[in-house]
Design an enzyme around this catalytic site. Structure first.
Site, PDB file in Angstrom:
ATOM      1  CE1 TYR A   1      -0.979   2.211  -5.853  1.00  0.00           C
ATOM      2  CE2 TYR A   1      -1.013   1.296  -3.632  1.00  0.00           C
ATOM      3  CZ  TYR A   1      -1.848   1.967  -4.592  1.00  0.00           C
ATOM      4  OH  TYR A   1      -3.158   2.160  -4.387  1.00  0.00           O
TER       5      TYR A   1
ATOM      6  CG  ASP B   1       1.143  14.573  -7.828  1.00  0.00           C
ATOM      7  OD1 ASP B   1       1.102  15.826  -8.171  1.00  0.00           O
ATOM      8  OD2 ASP B   1       0.074  14.108  -8.107  1.00  0.00           O
TER       9      ASP B   1
END
Length: 304
Positions: free
Chosen positions: A68, A82
């Site tokens: 990632y 997030d």
């Protein structure tokens, strides 16, 4: 189109992984589709879709290492870990310097324990955690062990930072950022996430979702063998290929193979028939997962 296969999709921001599967179903006309490794709507990048009997190989893809590229912001906390959740600014937050941050990231390499986000697909007493969280239920998630092979700082400018992460199955990247923020004493949320690779499946070979069309999608189809390249392989004769496709055991005397060894069964054309386990006591390969050869391969074998 009944042959099994894999599609490597470059998922855009917005749709869920299930939305991508639905799109693949509409384009291909194949109902039996499944994805190997969920990406949140915020995330982009590699999403492998398995078609027909290749759905039986989903666990092999899920256990591959994942790479990632993730961006985070210090000084903020979120109920989702997030920027899509409820954001809470941390008063007087002082982000670490780049050198301090590198030292923090080093503490998260190797096997670590991690508590998944409450807004996740983890099951809690038969229900998804995100459903309970949306209903305002009070619950705790159990920490689990995950493997982090790389956690490298790419850049750090004030409160914004970006990292390259390579990890094992089950890792929540947004939880990594959250825990780094807590260790730094200033909180952190993930602002962006791109999955660059799942094992050998990379962005370079991924097709954009908008480029997947009814008359061209087969151009991007990969053979199921790509999901199990790491396994030792046994090439079947034409007769053995028929046996394997019907789940019949194949005699292969060998004193060198360990009992229970998992092997990929291939046709003479190197097409995947299925996965078998070696049974040392009876000296046979016993098919456990069958990915039947294509009609043409079966016809060729029957005519030999």
């Amino acid at each position: 189109m009944n042959a099994p296969g894999l599609l490597v999709i470059n998922k855009p921001t917005g749709p869920t992984s299930r939305d991508v599967v639905d799109r693949v179903r509409r384009v291909t006309g194949i109902r039996r589709c499944g994805h190997a490794g969920t990406l949140d709507p915020l995330a982009t990048g590699v999403l492998v879709i398995c078609l027909n009997n290749a759905t039986r190989l989903v666990p092999y893809i899920q256990r591959m290492a994942k790479t990632y590229r993730a961006s985070f912001r210090f000084g903020v906390r979120s109920n989702t870990d997030d920027v899509e959740g409820e954001l809470e600014q941390v008063p007087d937050a002082v982000p670490p310097t780049p050198d301090e941050l590198r030292s923090l990231l080093a503490q998260f390499r190797g096997e670590i324990t991690q508590v998944p986000p409450k807004f996740s697909a983890v099951m809690v007493q038969g229900k998804r955690a995100y459903d309970l969280a949306r209903q305002g239920e009070d619950f705790e998630l159990t920490a689990k062990t995950v493997r982090i092979d790389r956690f490298d700082l790419l850049n750090c400018r004030g409160r914004e930072w970006q990292a390259l992460i390579q990890c094992g199955s089950g890792t929540y990247v947004r939880s990594l950022g959250r825990d780094v923020g807590e260790l730094a004493g200033c909180g952190a949320v993930m602002t962006d996430l791109s999955r660059e690779a799942i094992g050998r499946f990379t962005l370079a070979e991924a097709v954009r979702l908008e480029d997947l069309e009814r008359d061209t999608w087969e151009d991007y189809l990969l053979h199921p063998i790509e999901a199990v390249r790491e396994l030792p392989a046994y090439t079947c004769s034409s007769r053995e290929a028929i046996w394997a496709a019907n789940g019949r055991k194949i005699p292969v005397p060998s004193e060198k193979l360990p009992d229970g060894l998992e092997m990929a069964l291939l046709t003479e054309e190197a097409k995947l028939i299925g996965i078998a386990n070696y049974q040392k006591r009876s000296s046979v390969l016993s098919p456990r997962i069958v990915i039947r050869p294509t009609e043409q391969t079966a016809a060729n074998a029957a005519n030999k």
